[in-house]
Design a protein around this motif. Structure first.
Motif, PDB file in Angstrom:
ATOM      1  N   ILE A  44      -3.845   6.176   4.843  1.00 19.47           N
ATOM      2  CA  ILE A  44      -2.704   5.893   4.443  1.00 19.47           C
ATOM      3  C   ILE A  44      -2.349   4.218   4.659  1.00 19.47           C
ATOM      4  O   ILE A  44      -1.574   3.450   4.019  1.00 19.47           O
ATOM      5  CB  ILE A  44      -1.657   6.623   5.333  1.00 19.47           C
ATOM      6  CG1 ILE A  44      -1.574   8.034   4.700  1.00 19.47           C
ATOM      7  CG2 ILE A  44      -0.122   6.101   5.200  1.00 19.47           C
ATOM      8  CD1 ILE A  44      -0.842   9.030   5.735  1.00 19.47           C
ATOM      9  N   PHE A  45      -3.048   3.828   5.801  1.00 22.87           N
ATOM     10  CA  PHE A  45      -2.864   2.295   6.324  1.00 22.87           C
ATOM     11  C   PHE A  45      -3.397   1.357   5.144  1.00 22.87           C
ATOM     12  O   PHE A  45      -2.732   0.479   4.742  1.00 22.87           O
ATOM     13  CB  PHE A  45      -3.467   1.890   7.419  1.00 22.87           C
ATOM     14  CG  PHE A  45      -2.812   2.430   8.646  1.00 22.87           C
ATOM     15  CD1 PHE A  45      -1.695   1.590   8.866  1.00 22.87           C
ATOM     16  CD2 PHE A  45      -3.071   3.337   9.738  1.00 22.87           C
ATOM     17  CE1 PHE A  45      -0.597   1.967  10.184  1.00 22.87           C
ATOM     18  CE2 PHE A  45      -2.398   3.445  10.837  1.00 22.87           C
ATOM     19  CZ  PHE A  45      -1.290   2.830  11.079  1.00 22.87           C
ATOM     20  N   ALA A  46      -4.598   1.962   4.492  1.00 23.06           N
ATOM     21  CA  ALA A  46      -5.092   1.039   3.530  1.00 23.06           C
ATOM     22  C   ALA A  46      -4.449   1.147   2.256  1.00 23.06           C
ATOM     23  O   ALA A  46      -3.990  -0.071   1.442  1.00 23.06           O
ATOM     24  CB  ALA A  46      -6.478   1.671   3.227  1.00 23.06           C
ATOM     25  N   ALA A  47      -3.709   2.186   1.990  1.00 30.62           N
ATOM     26  CA  ALA A  47      -2.764   2.169   0.822  1.00 30.62           C
ATOM     27  C   ALA A  47      -1.573   1.454   0.912  1.00 30.62           C
ATOM     28  O   ALA A  47      -1.036   0.775   0.012  1.00 30.62           O
ATOM     29  CB  ALA A  47      -2.217   3.886   0.516  1.00 30.62           C
TER      30      ALA A  47
ATOM     31  N   THR B  59      -2.578  -2.089   0.666  1.00 26.34           N
ATOM     32  CA  THR B  59      -2.829  -2.482  -0.701  1.00 26.34           C
ATOM     33  C   THR B  59      -1.079  -2.642  -1.508  1.00 26.34           C
ATOM     34  O   THR B  59      -1.276  -3.781  -2.209  1.00 26.34           O
ATOM     35  CB  THR B  59      -3.369  -1.172  -1.495  1.00 26.34           C
ATOM     36  OG1 THR B  59      -4.666  -1.174  -1.078  1.00 26.34           O
ATOM     37  CG2 THR B  59      -3.398  -1.464  -3.053  1.00 26.34           C
ATOM     38  N   TYR B  60      -0.278  -2.092  -1.222  1.00 27.75           N
ATOM     39  CA  TYR B  60       1.013  -2.337  -1.733  1.00 27.75           C
ATOM     40  C   TYR B  60       1.435  -3.671  -1.410  1.00 27.75           C
ATOM     41  O   TYR B  60       2.253  -4.263  -2.201  1.00 27.75           O
ATOM     42  CB  TYR B  60       1.831  -1.028  -1.386  1.00 27.75           C
ATOM     43  CG  TYR B  60       3.287  -0.992  -1.701  1.00 27.75           C
ATOM     44  CD1 TYR B  60       3.760  -0.757  -3.001  1.00 27.75           C
ATOM     45  CD2 TYR B  60       4.203  -1.672  -1.039  1.00 27.75           C
ATOM     46  CE1 TYR B  60       5.007  -0.690  -3.233  1.00 27.75           C
ATOM     47  CE2 TYR B  60       5.709  -1.911  -1.453  1.00 27.75           C
ATOM     48  CZ  TYR B  60       5.986  -1.589  -2.752  1.00 27.75           C
ATOM     49  OH  TYR B  60       7.012  -1.502  -3.049  1.00 27.75           O
ATOM     50  N   LEU B  61       1.579  -3.786   0.034  1.00 25.57           N
ATOM     51  CA  LEU B  61       2.105  -5.135   0.484  1.00 25.57           C
ATOM     52  C   LEU B  61       1.503  -6.345  -0.079  1.00 25.57           C
ATOM     53  O   LEU B  61       1.999  -7.421  -0.375  1.00 25.57           O
ATOM     54  CB  LEU B  61       2.090  -5.028   2.106  1.00 25.57           C
ATOM     55  CG  LEU B  61       2.959  -4.178   2.743  1.00 25.57           C
ATOM     56  CD1 LEU B  61       2.660  -4.224   4.186  1.00 25.57           C
ATOM     57  CD2 LEU B  61       4.367  -4.147   2.235  1.00 25.57           C
TER      58      LEU B  61
ATOM     59  N   ALA C  74       1.269   5.720  10.756  1.00 29.09           N
ATOM     60  CA  ALA C  74       0.670   5.724   9.133  1.00 29.09           C
ATOM     61  C   ALA C  74       1.732   6.083   8.386  1.00 29.09           C
ATOM     62  O   ALA C  74       2.424   5.590   7.311  1.00 29.09           O
ATOM     63  CB  ALA C  74      -0.357   6.363   8.823  1.00 29.09           C
ATOM     64  N   ALA C  75       2.331   7.323   8.682  1.00 31.85           N
ATOM     65  CA  ALA C  75       3.500   7.805   7.786  1.00 31.85           C
ATOM     66  C   ALA C  75       4.758   7.174   7.736  1.00 31.85           C
ATOM     67  O   ALA C  75       5.362   7.024   6.703  1.00 31.85           O
ATOM     68  CB  ALA C  75       3.623   9.271   8.313  1.00 31.85           C
ATOM     69  N   LEU C  76       4.925   6.332   8.965  1.00 34.91           N
ATOM     70  CA  LEU C  76       6.114   5.534   9.052  1.00 34.91           C
ATOM     71  C   LEU C  76       6.198   4.490   8.062  1.00 34.91           C
ATOM     72  O   LEU C  76       7.334   4.132   7.410  1.00 34.91           O
ATOM     73  CB  LEU C  76       6.465   5.156  10.509  1.00 34.91           C
ATOM     74  CG  LEU C  76       6.973   6.314  11.443  1.00 34.91           C
ATOM     75  CD1 LEU C  76       6.878   5.782  12.804  1.00 34.91           C
ATOM     76  CD2 LEU C  76       8.286   6.640  11.155  1.00 34.91           C
ATOM     77  N   ILE C  77       5.212   3.715   8.002  1.00 34.42           N
ATOM     78  CA  ILE C  77       5.100   2.570   7.035  1.00 34.42           C
ATOM     79  C   ILE C  77       5.074   3.258   5.544  1.00 34.42           C
ATOM     80  O   ILE C  77       5.671   2.592   4.832  1.00 34.42           O
ATOM     81  CB  ILE C  77       3.673   1.874   7.442  1.00 34.42           C
ATOM     82  CG1 ILE C  77       3.515   0.663   6.274  1.00 34.42           C
ATOM     83  CG2 ILE C  77       2.505   2.599   7.247  1.00 34.42           C
ATOM     84  CD1 ILE C  77       4.723  -0.318   6.355  1.00 34.42           C
TER      85      ILE C  77
ATOM     86  N   GLY D 222      -8.398   7.581  -3.146  1.00 33.28           N
ATOM     87  CA  GLY D 222      -9.695   7.218  -3.114  1.00 33.28           C
ATOM     88  C   GLY D 222     -10.253   7.383  -1.755  1.00 33.28           C
ATOM     89  O   GLY D 222     -11.573   7.868  -1.768  1.00 33.28           O
ATOM     90  N   ALA D 223      -9.480   6.850  -1.030  1.00 32.79           N
ATOM     91  CA  ALA D 223      -9.896   7.172   0.389  1.00 32.79           C
ATOM     92  C   ALA D 223     -10.263   8.670   1.008  1.00 32.79           C
ATOM     93  O   ALA D 223     -10.971   9.080   1.609  1.00 32.79           O
ATOM     94  CB  ALA D 223      -8.955   6.444   1.486  1.00 32.79           C
ATOM     95  N   ALA D 224      -9.305   9.600   0.609  1.00 33.88           N
ATOM     96  CA  ALA D 224      -9.215  10.901   0.498  1.00 33.88           C
ATOM     97  C   ALA D 224     -10.601  11.523   0.052  1.00 33.88           C
ATOM     98  O   ALA D 224     -11.383  12.377   0.567  1.00 33.88           O
ATOM     99  CB  ALA D 224      -8.206  11.791   0.274  1.00 33.88           C
ATOM    100  N   LEU D 225     -10.979  11.040  -1.136  1.00 33.44           N
ATOM    101  CA  LEU D 225     -12.071  11.429  -1.777  1.00 33.44           C
ATOM    102  C   LEU D 225     -13.400  11.356  -1.098  1.00 33.44           C
ATOM    103  O   LEU D 225     -14.165  11.777  -1.167  1.00 33.44           O
ATOM    104  CB  LEU D 225     -12.240  11.108  -3.296  1.00 33.44           C
ATOM    105  CG  LEU D 225     -11.146  11.614  -4.220  1.00 33.44           C
ATOM    106  CD1 LEU D 225     -11.034  10.997  -5.468  1.00 33.44           C
ATOM    107  CD2 LEU D 225     -11.261  13.238  -4.400  1.00 33.44           C
TER     108      LEU D 225
END
Length: 432
Positions: free
Chosen positions: A26-29, A32-34, A287-290, A14-17
């Motif tokens: 990625i940080f937002a995703a 959201t997961y946590l 961001a990729a690390l998390i 959604g953020a990419a769109l």
């Protein structure tokens, strides 16, 4: 796969769109997961910062960027270009060949396709299009295609990223990239030779033979940089990260004291641009690390490996499928995102199929780099369009032939792993 993970991936797309920067998406995703899984939000900072601070190898990235920026801002690039023109500029379509040779040499100093295209490539495009000697689209296309060599010949910033996620030796990855880089150059030069004759490209100004020694002497200090880097790494004198520091220092010494062509203002701009580029890459890595932590928590890599192993897939079929996938993804996402987020998903499968990870890393890197020139969204096409003003439609019209040539080179390397592993084996590497 849990609901929390599905929701986080949905929020990422959604953020990419809506056009959000990939790192912020990625940080937002991750957040959201946590939130949905009831985990501590502090994991975002903990995983990101620990990964960045504990990876000494990442220091090589800003250092190689600084080295490339200094060379672009000084006369170092001009000396290299003068040497390339003297070497191959005398043939029909010579500037097209100069473009490839210059990228081959400059790639041994920058490790970045974009630095190659924006630096020495920009200069050659101006030379090629002067007085209409070459079509604008062809000049831009050959520059984009030859810039792909940049991250293959060592040093290579994408290979540093791959080493980070695969725990593979950077030194052996660098060695594995030398012959593939030369193979790509040969394929591109062969096509340039064919196109020059078919389209009757002009012969360029010939440098007299008696002037070639002088041109070589002036370029020699710059040509020694790749030699110093590789001999330092493989002679055991430096680590790849220390070699990056040597590259930056050597480029600065050449520009300031030897060629005397870099002022304080130009140096300041070079460092500022390096800081800007590094911050962008660093944010994506953090961001990729998390996100990789979340993927590992969901056991996604092992699930993918089990699924693919259940299909009784052969190594060759797997490699061909991976090539097709990354060719598509490479024209939609930047290389750093793919290397840090998507590649780790397939590493367990590659290991289970007995595919050597040095071979896999070099092929994947080359694959992703080819994606950078794949229409309609290849990043390098937009970079060259932005710095030259050449319409994108003209570049795309000419890029297809070069894309086909590079894919042929990639297929040769996939089918002949020894071309990649020959030099690593010479230096003691034992394929897995």
């Amino acid at each position: 796969m849990s609901f929390a993970f599905i929701a986080s991936i949905t929020s990422l797309f959604g953020a990419a769109l809506i056009g959000a920067p990939i790192a912020l998406g990625i940080f937002a995703a991750s957040i959201t997961y946590l939130l949905l899984s009831g985990q501590d939000m502090g994991l975002v900072a903990e995983q990101s910062l620990n990964g960045l601070f504990n990876s000494f190898v990442l220091l090589a990235v800003p250092l190689f960027i600084i080295a490339a920026n200094i060379m672009n801002a000084s006369a170092v690039t001009d000396r290299l270009l003068e040497f390339c023109i003297a070497l191959v500029g005398r043939f029909r379509g010579g500037l097209a060949q100069v473009n490839v040779i210059a990228s081959l040499i400059f790639s041994g100093m920058s490790g970045s396709a974009i630095a190659d295209a924006a630096g020495i490539g920009h200069i050659i495009i101006r030379m090629m299009t002067k007085e209409g000697r070459y079509p604008r689209g062809f000049a831009a296309a050959v520059t984009a295609a030859s810039s792909v060599i940049g991250p293959i010949i060592p040093p290579s910033i994408p290979m540093i990223m791959y080493a980070l996620v695969s725990d593979t030796s950077i030194g052996y990855l660098f060695l594995g990239g030398i012959i593939p880089g030369l193979t790509m150059a040969v394929f591109l030069m062969a096509y340039n030779f064919y196109a020059a004759r078919k389209r009757n490209f002009p012969r360029d100004e010939v440098v007299p033979l008696n002037k070639i020694p002088g041109v070589t002497v002036r370029a020699f200090p710059a040509l020694m940089l790749p030699v110093i880097l590789l001999s330092g790494i493989y002679g055991g004198a430096t680590t790849p990260t220390e070699a990056a520091a040597v590259a930056a220092a050597y480029a600065l010494i050449l520009a300031v004291f030897f060629y005397r062509s870099l002022g304080l203002k130009a140096l300041y701009i070079s460092i500022l641009e390096a800081a800007r580029s590094t911050s962008i890459i660093g944010l994506i890595i953090a961001a990729a690390l998390i996100l990789n932590y979340l993927v590992a928590s969901e056991n996604i890599p092992n699930l993918v490996a089990d699924k693919l192993s259940g299909w009784d897939t052969s190594p060759l079929v797997f490699m061909l499928a991976i090539m097709a996938l990354f060719m598509l993804l490479g024209c939609l996402f930047d290389a750093t995102t793919l290397l840090l987020i998507v590649v780790p998903l397939f590493l367990p499968t590659a290991r289970s199929l007995g595919i050597d990870l040095v071979y896999f890393g070099v092929v994947i890197t080359l694959n992703i780099m080819i994606g950078l020139i794949t229409p309609p969204y290849g990043v390098l096409l937009f970079v060259i369009n932005g710095i030259t003003g050449i319409p994108l439609r003209e570049i795309i019209r000419e890029i297809w032939a070069f894309l086909f040539v590079l894919i042929c080179a990639l297929m040769v390397l996939v089918l002949m792993p020894d071309l990649i592993l020959f030099l690593p084996k010479m230096f003691g590497y034992l394929p897995q």
